[in-house]
Design a protein around this motif. Structure first.
Motif, PDB file in Angstrom:
ATOM      1  N   LYS A 137      -8.634   5.475  -4.707  1.00  0.00           N
ATOM      2  CA  LYS A 137      -9.650   5.798  -5.685  1.00  0.00           C
ATOM      3  C   LYS A 137      -9.898   7.271  -6.022  1.00  0.00           C
ATOM      4  N   PHE A 138      -9.731   7.734  -5.088  1.00  0.00           N
ATOM      5  CA  PHE A 138      -9.207   9.263  -4.680  1.00  0.00           C
ATOM      6  C   PHE A 138      -8.214   9.658  -5.681  1.00  0.00           C
ATOM      7  N   LYS A 153       0.827  -0.742   0.382  1.00  0.00           N
ATOM      8  CA  LYS A 153       0.093   0.014  -0.281  1.00  0.00           C
ATOM      9  C   LYS A 153       1.130   1.221  -0.361  1.00  0.00           C
ATOM     10  N   LYS A 175      -8.717  -1.502  -5.245  1.00  0.00           N
ATOM     11  CA  LYS A 175     -10.210  -2.355  -3.956  1.00  0.00           C
ATOM     12  C   LYS A 175     -10.389  -1.912  -2.596  1.00  0.00           C
ATOM     13  N   ASP A 176      -8.716  -1.960  -2.507  1.00  0.00           N
ATOM     14  CA  ASP A 176      -8.545  -1.722  -1.143  1.00  0.00           C
ATOM     15  C   ASP A 176      -7.619  -0.227  -0.743  1.00  0.00           C
ATOM     16  N   SER A 177      -7.531   0.437  -1.223  1.00  0.00           N
ATOM     17  CA  SER A 177      -6.855   1.404  -1.100  1.00  0.00           C
ATOM     18  C   SER A 177      -8.311   2.703  -1.488  1.00  0.00           C
ATOM     19  N   LYS A 178      -8.326   3.270  -0.300  1.00  0.00           N
ATOM     20  CA  LYS A 178      -9.405   4.632  -0.210  1.00  0.00           C
ATOM     21  C   LYS A 178      -8.076   5.519  -1.491  1.00  0.00           C
ATOM     22  N   THR A 204      -0.331   4.352  -2.749  1.00  0.00           N
ATOM     23  CA  THR A 204      -0.263   5.604  -1.806  1.00  0.00           C
ATOM     24  C   THR A 204       1.145   6.371  -3.081  1.00  0.00           C
TER      25      THR A 204
END
Length: 421
Positions: A188-189, A126, A182-185, A130
Motif C-alpha cells: 500500500k505504501f 509477502k 489488501k494484506d501488506s502495508k 515486498t
C-alpha cells in the motif's frame, strides 16, 4: 461464436439510421452521435472492462475534434486549424472500430472470461510482494530523479539510467504486488509513494491507468462496494472522483505553461482535454498523410521487430515520428491511426479483429502469467490507445517475463525452505 440476434439487430438499426441520416443531411455530426451511442452500448454491456476503457478513450478524443469542427475552439495545434479537419473520416474509422468491438463482445464469451480473469487469485508470498514494492519505489526514483516537484515537463524524461521504459518497470512491479495489496502495508505504501511521485513529476497517464486497474480488481468481488459508489446518497465518492479529475487537468494545464487556471477553464478542459486534443490532431494528421503519400503497406510495423533488439535506438519507420516531422504533432499516435496509415479502412478492420482475438487468447487461460499480462494491458490502456503499441512492447516482451521468472524463483525457493524447516 454464438450469434446474438438482438445485438445484431441493434447494430443494423444504428447503421441504417446513420446511413440514411448522413445521406439526407450530409452532416458528419450524425456519425459522431453514432460513435457516442455505440460507445454507450459498449459501456453498458462491458461495464468494468478493458473494452469499456478502449472505446471511451477513442470517443473522448472525438469530443475535442467535434468541438473544433463545430465551434472552431479546442486546444493546441488542433485549434489553430493549420490543416483541414478530416472530421468525417475520423468518425467513420472510429465507428467501424466501435461497431466491431460491440459485435465481438456481444457474440462471444470474452466478457465473462474477462470477469473470471479479474477474479483470478494469483497467490504469492509477502516476501515477493515486498520485493516488488521496493523495486517500484527504487525505479520511480530512477525514472524521475529530480526533486523540483513543479509539474514542469522540461526534465521529466531525464532518468538516472539510459532508456525510457523505467516507468513501466514501476507499473509492472506494482501489478505483480496486487495479490497482496489488501494484506501488506508495504505494498500500500509503495502505491501511495509511486503514484504521488509520478504526479509530482507531471506523469499522469501511467498513474491513471494503474489506479483504474487497481480499482477494477479490488471491486470485482465487492458488488456491495460498487452499489455504494454509484448510489446518489454517497456524494463523497463523486466528490473524490471530481477532485482527482480536476487535479489531473490542473497538472496538464500547469505543464502546458498556463499558470493562471480558473474553475471555468478546468471544467471545460474535462471535455476538451489538452492531451485528447493533441491526440485528435495526430489522428487528423494520419488521415492527411495517407491522402498525400498513400499507404505504408506495413512498413511502420517493421519498427516493432527492430525495437526487439536490445540497445537499438532508432525512429526509422516510426509512424508517430513520421507524423511529427510532417505535421509538427506533439508526439504519440492514436491506436487507429497506424493501421489506417498502412492499409486504410481494411487495416482498421484487421487491427480491431486481431486486437480483440489476442486479448481473448490472453484471458482464456487462467494462469498467473496471463493474469499479470492482462492487468498490464488494463493499466496501460491510456498509453496504448493514445500513444501507440510501441510504448508497451518492452514491457510485454522483456519486463513481464523477467518479473515472472523472479516470481517463480522466489516462490519455489520459499516453498522449499518452508518444507525443509
Amino acid at each position: 461464436m454464438k450469434i446474438n440476434i438482438k445485438n445484431i439487430l441493434i447494430i443494423l438499426v444504428i447503421i441504417l439510421v446513420l446511413t440514411l441520416s448522413f445521406g439526407v443531411l450530409n452532416n458528419p455530426n450524425i456519425l459522431f452521435i453514432g460513435n457516442i451511442i455505440v460507445c454507450i452500448l459498449i459501456c453498458i454491456k462491458a461495464k468494468f472492462s478493458l473494452f469499456t476503457l478502449k472505446s471511451f478513450l477513442i470517443n473522448y478524443v472525438l469530443i475535442s475534434v467535434a468541438f473544433q469542427y463545430n465551434t472552431g475552439e479546442s486546444y493546441g495545434i488542433l485549434e489553430l486549424g493549420i490543416f483541414p479537419l478530416q472530421y468525417e473520416m475520423m468518425n467513420i474509422i472510429s465507428l467501424i472500430y466501435n461497431i466491431i468491438m460491440f459485435f465481438y463482445i456481444s457474440n462471444t464469451d470474452i466478457l465473462s472470461r474477462e470477469e473470471e480473469m479479474q477474479k483470478h487469485n494469483a497467490k504469492e508470498s509477502k516476501v515477493f510482494s515486498t520485493i516488488c514494492a521496493l523495486i517500484a519505489i527504487i525505479f520511480s526514483i530512477i525514472a524521475f530523479p529530480n526533486l523540483n516537484f513543479s509539474f514542469e515537463s522540461s526534465t521529466r524524461f531525464n532518468s538516472l539510467l539510459p532508456g525510457n521504459a523505467w516507468n513501466h518497470v514501476v507499473v509492472i512491479a506494482l501489478i505483480f504486488a496486487i495479490p497482496n495489496f489488501k494484506d501488506s502495508k508495504m505494498v500500500k505504501f509503495s502505491y501511495v509513494f509511486c503514484i504521488t511521485w509520478f504526479l509530482l513529476h507531471s506523469e499522469r497517464v501511467d498513474v491513471l491507468g494503474l489506479v483504474i486497474a487497481l480499482l477494477i480488481i479490488l471491486m470485482i468481488n465487492r458488488k456491495d462496494m460498487v452499489k455504494k459508489i454509484f448510489a446518489i446518497k454517497n456524494l463523497k465518492y463523486y466528490i473524490i472522483g471530481i477532485i482527482v479529475v480536476l487535479l489531473l487537468v490542473y497538472i496538464g494545464e500547469y505543464r502546458a505553461g498556463n499558470k493562471n487556471i480558473d474553475f471555468e477553464t478546468m471544467f471545460r478542459k474535462v471535455l476538451v482535454q489538452n492531451t485528447a486534443a493533441d491526440v485528435g490532431y495526430v489522428y487528423n494528421s494520419s488521415i492527411l498523410y495517407t491522402e498525400s503519400h498513400g499507404f505504408e503497406y506495413g512498413k511502420t510495423y517493421l519498427l516493432y521487430l527492430i525495437k526487439l533488439i536490445p540497445f537499438i535506438s532508432t525512429d526509422i519507420y516510426d509512424a508517430s515520428i513520421i507524423l511529427q516531422k510532417e505535421y509538427y504533432t506533439a508526439g504519440g499516435i492514436l491506436n487507429l491511426s497506424e493501421p489506417y496509415m498502412n492499409f486504410g479502412i481494411i487495416g482498421v478492420i484487421i487491427f480491431a479483429i486481431v486486437e480483440l482475438t489476442l486479448i481473448n487468447l490472453i484471458i482464456r487461460r487462467k494462469r498467473n502469467y496471463n493474469f499479470f499480462l492482462y492487468i498490464f494491458l488494463l493499466a496501460t490502456v491510456f498509453r496504448v490507445t493514445w500513444y501507440g503499441l510501441m510504448y508497451i512492447e518492452k514491457g510485454v516482451v522483456y519486463i513481464i517475463p523477467i518479473m515472472y521468472v523472479l516470481y517463480i524463483l522466489i516462490e519455489k525457493n520459499l516453498k522449499r525452505f518452508t518444507n525443509n524447516n
